[in-house]
Motif scaffolding. Sequence first.
Motif, mmCIF file in Angstrom:
data_model
loop_
_atom_site.group_PDB
_atom_site.id
_atom_site.type_symbol
_atom_site.label_atom_id
_atom_site.label_comp_id
_atom_site.label_asym_id
_atom_site.label_seq_id
_atom_site.Cartn_x
_atom_site.Cartn_y
_atom_site.Cartn_z
ATOM 1 N N SER A 1 -4.725 7.840 2.581
ATOM 2 C CA SER A 1 -5.809 7.121 1.909
ATOM 3 C C SER A 1 -5.633 7.059 0.401
ATOM 4 N N THR A 2 -6.041 5.938 -0.168
ATOM 5 C CA THR A 2 -5.999 5.716 -1.614
ATOM 6 C C THR A 2 -7.222 6.344 -2.273
ATOM 7 N N PRO A 3 -7.049 7.174 -3.309
ATOM 8 C CA PRO A 3 -8.205 7.756 -4.020
ATOM 9 C C PRO A 3 -8.829 6.705 -4.934
ATOM 10 N N LEU A 4 -9.710 5.888 -4.375
ATOM 11 C CA LEU A 4 -10.199 4.707 -5.087
ATOM 12 C C LEU A 4 -10.912 5.037 -6.397
ATOM 13 N N ALA A 5 -11.764 6.053 -6.406
ATOM 14 C CA ALA A 5 -12.522 6.365 -7.622
ATOM 15 C C ALA A 5 -11.583 6.720 -8.769
ATOM 16 N N ALA A 6 -10.608 7.585 -8.500
ATOM 17 C CA ALA A 6 -9.651 7.981 -9.541
ATOM 18 C C ALA A 6 -8.801 6.803 -9.970
ATOM 19 N N LEU A 7 -8.376 5.975 -9.004
ATOM 20 C CA LEU A 7 -7.556 4.811 -9.337
ATOM 21 C C LEU A 7 -8.313 3.852 -10.254
ATOM 22 N N CYS A 8 -9.577 3.603 -9.927
ATOM 23 C CA CYS A 8 -10.361 2.647 -10.720
ATOM 24 C C CYS A 8 -10.605 3.155 -12.134
ATOM 25 N N ARG A 9 -10.880 4.439 -12.284
ATOM 26 C CA ARG A 9 -11.067 4.990 -13.631
ATOM 27 C C ARG A 9 -9.783 4.866 -14.446
ATOM 28 N N GLU A 10 -8.656 5.193 -13.820
ATOM 29 C CA GLU A 10 -7.366 5.093 -14.505
ATOM 30 C C GLU A 10 -7.067 3.649 -14.889
ATOM 31 N N LEU A 11 -7.275 2.739 -13.970
ATOM 32 C CA LEU A 11 -7.006 1.322 -14.214
ATOM 33 C C LEU A 11 -7.850 0.771 -15.349
ATOM 34 N N VAL A 12 -9.147 1.039 -15.317
ATOM 35 C CA VAL A 12 -10.048 0.514 -16.350
ATOM 36 C C VAL A 12 -9.656 1.053 -17.727
ATOM 37 N N GLY A 13 -9.270 2.331 -17.795
ATOM 38 C CA GLY A 13 -8.809 2.886 -19.062
ATOM 39 C C GLY A 13 -7.549 2.211 -19.563
ATOM 40 N N LEU A 14 -6.610 1.937 -18.675
ATOM 41 C CA LEU A 14 -5.371 1.270 -19.053
ATOM 42 C C LEU A 14 -5.627 -0.168 -19.504
ATOM 43 N N MET A 15 -6.539 -0.847 -18.839
ATOM 44 C CA MET A 15 -6.861 -2.217 -19.230
ATOM 45 C C MET A 15 -7.488 -2.261 -20.620
ATOM 46 N N ALA A 16 -8.398 -1.322 -20.892
ATOM 47 C CA ALA A 16 -9.014 -1.263 -22.219
ATOM 48 C C ALA A 16 -7.967 -0.955 -23.285
ATOM 49 N N HIS A 17 -7.066 -0.027 -22.982
ATOM 50 C CA HIS A 17 -6.000 0.320 -23.927
ATOM 51 C C HIS A 17 -5.122 -0.887 -24.218
ATOM 52 N N ALA A 18 -4.793 -1.663 -23.185
ATOM 53 C CA ALA A 18 -3.949 -2.846 -23.373
ATOM 54 C C ALA A 18 -4.637 -3.891 -24.249
ATOM 55 N N ALA B 1 7.265 -1.238 -22.874
ATOM 56 C CA ALA B 1 7.913 -0.967 -21.589
ATOM 57 C C ALA B 1 6.835 -0.905 -20.512
ATOM 58 N N PRO B 2 6.576 -2.030 -19.822
ATOM 59 C CA PRO B 2 5.565 -2.022 -18.765
ATOM 60 C C PRO B 2 5.824 -0.899 -17.771
ATOM 61 N N GLY B 3 4.784 -0.170 -17.433
ATOM 62 C CA GLY B 3 4.995 1.059 -16.667
ATOM 63 C C GLY B 3 4.357 1.058 -15.298
ATOM 64 N N GLN B 4 4.456 2.211 -14.647
ATOM 65 C CA GLN B 4 3.870 2.441 -13.341
ATOM 66 C C GLN B 4 2.992 3.682 -13.405
ATOM 67 N N THR B 5 1.829 3.603 -12.816
ATOM 68 C CA THR B 5 0.928 4.745 -12.733
ATOM 69 C C THR B 5 0.700 5.054 -11.266
ATOM 70 N N PHE B 6 1.220 6.200 -10.824
ATOM 71 C CA PHE B 6 1.088 6.609 -9.425
ATOM 72 C C PHE B 6 -0.062 7.600 -9.283
ATOM 73 N N LEU B 7 -0.946 7.348 -8.343
ATOM 74 C CA LEU B 7 -2.021 8.277 -8.015
ATOM 75 C C LEU B 7 -1.601 9.088 -6.777
ATOM 76 N N PRO B 8 -1.923 10.370 -6.727
ATOM 77 C CA PRO B 8 -1.630 11.155 -5.510
ATOM 78 C C PRO B 8 -2.491 10.646 -4.359
ATOM 79 N N PHE B 9 -1.884 10.474 -3.187
ATOM 80 C CA PHE B 9 -2.659 9.952 -2.058
ATOM 81 C C PHE B 9 -3.299 11.092 -1.274
#
Length: 343
Positions: A302-319, A327-335
């Motif tokens: 299963s995908t940890p949706l809450a953690a993924l969404c918080r991480e994503l929103v922070g990265l979008m704001a930073h961008a 260097a476009p990167g990859q952010t892996f969440l532990p499943f």
Amino acid sequence: MAKRPTITDLARVSGVSVATVDRVLNSRLPVREETARRVYEAATEIGYHAAGLIKQRMRQELPEYRLGFLLLRGNDVFYGDFARELELAVAQSQRFRGTAAIDFAASLAPDEIADQMRKLAAKSRAIAVVGPDHPTLTAVVEALKARGQPVFSLLSDFAAGIREGYVGLDNRKVGRSAAWMIAKAARKPGKVALFVGSHRFHGHELREIGFRSYFREHAPDFTVMETLVNLEADDVTQDAMLDLLARHSDLAGCYVAGGGMEGAVSALRTANPVEMPVVICNEINAVSRAALADNILTMVISTPLAALCRELVGLMAHAIESGAANAPGQTFLPFDIYLPENI
């Protein structure tokens, strides 16, 4: 009765002057974000009556962003949960005030997804998309990047090297984990089936690579059959699973690497084989939880949706604030792993 904390108490705990606390409370003069946050945290700690007002004042100073998200299948439980977590992550962001614009792809056709991406980008500062790895989508990402608009790929990567970043699971490890469980839990070696949604989903391709590589390296006495494409559709998966069970008495295991889990579960319940194969699916919900409890499924990844969404929103704001990454990167969440004994 305990004494009510005063503005002097708040200034002392915050390590700032009473005048600074007054500025934070009344927005009389600009205060550094770090200082305002320290005052707010101290107000919360001591139970200062105006802690809520301080938080409100802080948010009024934040920039406003509209973030766009394009997900798949609006009637799917997983993507419905995903949308709610995205809205929550945007609403709770501490670095901006935002609005989440969420659309759902009507089909997997690249042209249609590309058109939805353009429309979503027209009303958003940055967008994040679940989509196939296709040249049509890559062209859209290139055009948006040229005008300084960040694009993130979600769950399954696409436009690698051009998009701002990928946020999701390490899909190769997901595939290997599914293979490990089948090899360890099967009563004896036999045939193994694998479903993917589409050969254009990079994430599914990586899961297949990891899945097959594990069996080659560690369990060569199992036979991994030709990969089946289910278009992430429950009815397609159900029919194919019933056919597998009818034709292969030595079916030892099955991994549904994308959507279609509900169809697989329905087929297994209908067929009710004497020896249930080891079946691995993705995403925990009411159907997969019940199937685990009934020993229909062996494991759910299963995908940890809450953690993924918080991480994503922070990265979008930073961008948005810092511009495109060199260097476009990859952010892996532990499943997450769900088994019949830990649900």
